[in-house]
Design a protein around this motif. Structure first.
Motif, short mmCIF file in Angstrom:
data_model
loop_
_atom_site.label_atom_id
_atom_site.label_comp_id
_atom_site.label_asym_id
_atom_site.label_seq_id
_atom_site.Cartn_x
_atom_site.Cartn_y
_atom_site.Cartn_z
N SER A 104 60.93 50.23 39.03
CA SER A 104 60.51 48.91 38.68
C SER A 104 58.99 48.89 38.18
CB SER A 104 60.65 47.87 39.85
OG SER A 104 61.79 47.64 40.26
N ASP A 107 67.64 43.24 43.18
CA ASP A 107 67.45 44.84 43.42
C ASP A 107 67.50 45.42 44.93
OD1 ASP A 107 66.21 47.54 42.68
OD2 ASP A 107 64.83 46.77 44.00
N HIS A 153 70.04 48.13 46.39
CA HIS A 153 69.83 49.08 47.28
C HIS A 153 70.77 49.17 48.63
CE1 HIS A 153 66.26 50.79 45.05
NE2 HIS A 153 65.91 49.78 44.94
N HIS A 162 66.17 47.15 35.23
CA HIS A 162 67.05 48.29 35.38
C HIS A 162 68.27 47.78 36.24
CE1 HIS A 162 65.80 48.67 39.69
NE2 HIS A 162 64.40 48.57 38.93
N THR A 176 70.64 48.11 39.69
CA THR A 176 70.43 49.13 40.79
C THR A 176 72.00 49.08 41.67
OG1 THR A 176 68.37 48.00 41.02
CG2 THR A 176 69.40 48.98 43.06
N HIS A 202 68.61 53.34 41.76
CA HIS A 202 68.82 52.61 40.69
C HIS A 202 69.71 53.47 39.64
CE1 HIS A 202 64.49 50.99 40.86
NE2 HIS A 202 65.17 50.65 41.93
N GLN A 212 58.77 53.23 48.28
CA GLN A 212 59.65 51.87 48.90
C GLN A 212 59.83 51.88 50.20
OE1 GLN A 212 62.48 50.11 46.63
NE2 GLN A 212 62.34 51.62 44.74
ZN LIG Z 1 64.58 48.92 43.29
#
Ligand SMILES: [Zn+2]
Ligand SMILES: *[C@@H]1O[C@H](CO)[C@@H](O)[C@H](O)[C@H]1NC(C)=O
Ligand SMILES: *[C@@H]1O[C@H](CO)[C@@H](O)[C@H](O)[C@H]1NC(C)=O
Length: 595
Positions: free
Chosen positions: A143, A342, A346, A386, A388, A491, A570
C-alpha cells in the motif's frame, strides 16, 4: 469538458467515408493501390470522391486549427467560461479491493436483499477503467508504494512513504494543493498513520515508522501543517508512552503538538455527533476514533455508538470542507479510504470483506450525492492500490469436484468478523476456563458468531488445540462453506478498477492505465505545482534530523531500509510470513486439497 467540444461536435460527418467503397478505404490505409481501381478508367465518380475526400481533410484541418486557437484563448484567458476555475476533488481508495471483491459483494447483496441478478452496486455503475499496480521493487505492490503512485505520481519501492527509490522525498498532490490555496482532508478506517493516508502528508523511508508519521501529519516536518481535517483511527501513535493505550516508543505527546499547531482534537462518537454533520466545526480538526483500526463494518454496526461509519465521516468532511471554502477561489482535495477491505483480504475473511465493500459503496454514494448537490465543479475518482488475497468466487480444489457453485448464503449468517471472534476467544482463554467450558465456548462461537450449524468435531478440536490460528480457522470455515477461494494471505498483482462520478472529467483515466497516471490526473485536475513542493522538501530537509526514542539523531525521514530487504511493517498480521499456511493444511478434515 467544454474545451473538447468544438472538436467532437464539428467533426465532418462520416457520411463522406461511407460513400467510399471498402477497397478504396483499404488503399488509403495501406498506401497500396487496389486491384480494381488500377484497371478501371478514372471516372467522374472517382474524381468526385477525391474532391470530397480533400474537402473533408481541409475541413478537418480547419476545425483542428480552430480548436487549438480556442484552447489557447482559454489557457491565457480571463474570458474563460469557468469564472473562477474553483473545483473540488474527492479521491477514494478501496485498499485491497480487486475486481472479484465486486462480484463477491454484488452476489451477497443480491442474496441478502432478494434482489434480481440485474441489481448492481453503485460502484458498478461508475466503472471507467483499470489500473496496473506494480511497484519499482516488486510486481506485487504494497500500500505504501501503491499510494505513492497516487500522491507523487511516481513508482517507488514497497514500504516507501512518498520517498523515491533514491530516498529523496517527493512532493505530494495534497501538499501542492494546500500550497495552492485548497483545503485538504483525509478520511480512513485504519490508523491515520497507515500507508495510504501517510503517503499524502508524510515522508519516511519505511512505513513501519508510524510514530514519526504521526508527528509529520500534524505539521512537524519541513512544510509545516498541510492537512486541514483528519478522521480515522490510530490514536495510540499520538499518545506519549507514559499513558495507557499508547503504542509510541517515546514519550512525545502528539495530540499536544497537534493542538499547538492549531488543531481541534476529538476522539469519541459523542464529540463527532456534536460536529452536526460538519456545520459546527473548526478547522484544522483531528478526529481519532479508535486506538488502532476502526473495527470492521460487520462488527462496528453493533458498536455504532462508539465509532462513526466511513460514510458518516466522509459526509462530515465534505460538508466541513465545502463550508470552509465557500468564499474561496479554491475548493478542496479530500481523500477517503475504505482501508480495511485489504485487511479482510489478508485475513481471507469473505464475510468481513462484503461488509467492508458495501460500506465503501455507501461512502461512494455519499460523495456522489454531495457532488450532485454542490454548486462547485467537482469530480470523484476512485481506485484501489492493489488486490489482496488472490480472491476468487469459486473453490474447486478436488479433481473430482463437479459443481460450479458459490454460496453467498453462508456469508449472510455470519454475525462477526473472524478478527473479532478471535479477540473474544483470546480474552476468554486469558480467564483460565476449564476445558469443558472451553469446548462449549468454542461451539457457541461457531454457531452464533459464524452462523455455522454443521461444524464437525474435528473443527472444534482444532480450535481447542491451536488457538493461535483461530482467526484463520474461523475465516477458513466460512470460506469453505461459501466456496470462496483465496490464493494468498498477502497482495496480488491483479489489475484493479478505476471509478469516477464523471467519465468526461476523468477522461484521462478511461481505459487501462499505470497507477502513476492516477497520480498525474489528481495534480492535473487541481492544476497544482508538485515539483516546487519536491524542491522545497529537499532544500529544507537537507541535513535535517530528529531525535529517535533512544536519543539518537536520525534523518527526518528515518532509517533507510537495506537494499532488497522486503520491509512491510504490518504488525497487525503476525502470520503474514506464511507460517500459518504450513500448519493450516495439516488438519484432518479428509481434504487432500492438492497438498
Ligand atoms: Zn495489505
Ligand atoms: C518512553 O520513552 C522514553 C523516551 O522518550 C524512553 O526513554 C522510555 O524508555 C520509554 N518508556 C517505555 C516504557 O517504553
Ligand atoms: C443460515 O441460517 C438459517 C437460519 O438459521 C438457516 O436456515 C440456513 O440454512 C443458514 N444458511 C447457511 C448457508 O448456513
Amino acid at each position: 469538458m467544454a474545451r473538447d467540444e468544438p472538436l467532437l461536435s464539428n467533426r465532418p460527418s462520416s457520411e463522406t467515408s461511407n460513400d467510399r467503397d471498402l477497397a478504396e478505404e483499404d488503399a488509403l490505409l495501406t498506401g497500396q493501390p487496389t486491384q480494381r481501381n488500377s484497371n478501371s478508367p478514372r471516372t467522374w465518380k472517382f474524381w468526385r470522391e477525391v474532391g470530397l475526400f480533400v474537402w473533408a481533410l481541409m475541413a478537418t484541418a480547419f476545425v483542428v486549427i480552430l480548436a487549438v486557437l480556442y484552447q489557447k484563448s482559454q489557457d491565457s484567458g480571463p474570458s474563460s467560461p469557468e469564472p473562477t476555475g474553483k473545483r473540488n476533488l474527492i479521491f477514494m481508495v478501496s485498499d485491497g479491493m480487486g475486481p472479484t471483491s465486486l462480484s463477491l459483494t454484488r452476489s451477497f447483496m443480491q442474496f441478502q436483499n432478494g434482489a434480481p441478478w440485474s441489481e448492481q452496486l453503485v460502484l458498478d455503475q461508475h466503472l471507467i477503467g483499470q489500473s496496473r499496480t506494480r511497484s519499482s521493487s516488486s510486481l506485487i505492490t504494497d500500500s505504501a508504494a501503491g499510494a505513492t503512485a497516487f500522491s507523487c505520481a511516481q513508482k517507488t519501492y514497497n514500504s516507501a512513504i512518498s520517498v523515491l527509490p533514491n530516498h529523496e522525498p517527493c512532493g505530494t498532490v495534497l501538499e501542492a494543493a494546500k500550497k495552492a490555496g485548497y483545503m485538504t482532508g483525509l478520511v480512513v478506517t485504519t490508523r491515520i498513520t497507515d500507508a495510504t493516508p501517510a503517503c499524502f502528508a508524510a515522508h519516511v523511508n519505511q512505513r513501519a515508522e508510524e510514530d514519526r508519521i504521526a508527528e509529520q501529519m500534524v505539521g512537524d516536518y519541513p512544510l509545516g501543517r498541510v492537512v486541514d481535517l483528519m478522521f480515522g483511527g490510530g490514536r495510540c501513535h499520538f499518545l506519549p508512552n507514559s499513558t495507557d493505550n499508547s503504542c509510541r516508543a517515546d514519550n512525545k505527546d502528539i495530540v499536544g503538538l497537534a493542538k499547538k499547531n492549531g488543531f481541534d482534537y476529538i476522539s469519541t462518537r459523542k464529540e463527532f455527533d456534536k460536529l452536526k454533520g460538519g456545520a459546527a466545526l473548526n478547522l484544522p480538526l483531528l478526529g481519532l476514533f479508535a486506538e488502532t483500526d476502526v473495527p470492521y463494518e460487520i462488527d462496528r454496526r453493533n458498536d455504532d455508538d462508539v465509532y462513526p461509519s466511513l460514510h458518516e465521516m466522509a459526509e462530515v468532511a465534505l460538508q466541513a470542507l465545502s463550508e470552509a471554502t465557500r468564499g474561496s477561489e479554491k475548493g478542496f482535495f479530500l481523500m477517503v479510504e475504505g482501508s480495511r477491505i485489504d485487511h479482510a483480504g489478508h485475513h481471507n475473511d469473505p464475510a468481513a470483506q462484503v461488509h467492508e465493500v458495501l460500506a465503501y459503496d455507501k461512502a461512494f454514494t455519499s460523495v456522489l450525492d454531495f457532488l450532485e448537490n454542490d454548486e462547485t465543479e467537482g469530480v470523484l475518482v476512485g481506485t484501489s492500490d492493489h488486490e489482496t488475497g488472490g480472491l476468487s468466487t469459486a473453490r474447486q480444489l478436488h479433481a473430482t469436484y463437479p459443481d460450479y457453485v458459490w454460496y453467498p448464503g453462508a456469508l449472510s449468517n455470519v454475525s462477526h468478523s473472524a478478527e473479532h471472534l478471535d479477540y473474544e476467544y483470546k480474552k476468554y482463554l486469558a480467564s483460565n476456563p476449564s476445558s469443558a467450558d472451553k469446548e462449549s465456548f468454542v461451539r457457541d462461537i461457531i454457531s452464533s458468531g459464524l452462523g455455522i450449524k454443521d461444524f464437525s468435531d474435528d473443527e472444534v478440536s482444532k480450535l481447542l488445540k491451536e488457538p493461535n490460528t483461530a482467526l484463520y480457522q474461523y475465516a477458513d470455515m466460512v470460506s469453505r462453506r461459501s466456496q470462496t477461494g483465496w490464493s494468498s494471505h498477502g497482495h496480488s498483482a491483479a489489475d484493479v478498477n478505476i471509478y469516477s462520478s464523471d467519465p468526461k472529467a476523468a477522461l484521462a483515466l478511461v481505459g487501462n492505465h499505470e497507477n502513476t497516471e492516477v497520480g498525474d490526473f489528481l495534480r492535473d485536475y487541481l492544476g497544482v505545482d508538485v515539483e516546487s513542493v519536491t524542491k522545497e522538501l529537499r532544500e529544507k530537509g537537507t541535513g535535517l534530523t530528529v531525535t529517535d526514542a533512544e536519543g539518537n539523531q536520525v534523518s527526518w525521514m528515518g532509517e533507510v531500509p537495506e537494499d532488497g530487504q522486503r520491509l512491510d511493517g504490518q504488525d497487525h498480521l503476525p502470520n503474514y510470513e506464511g507460517d500459518f499456511r504450513k500448519r493450516h493444511w495439516n488438519h484432518g478434515r479428509g481434504c487432500d486439497c492438492g497438498m
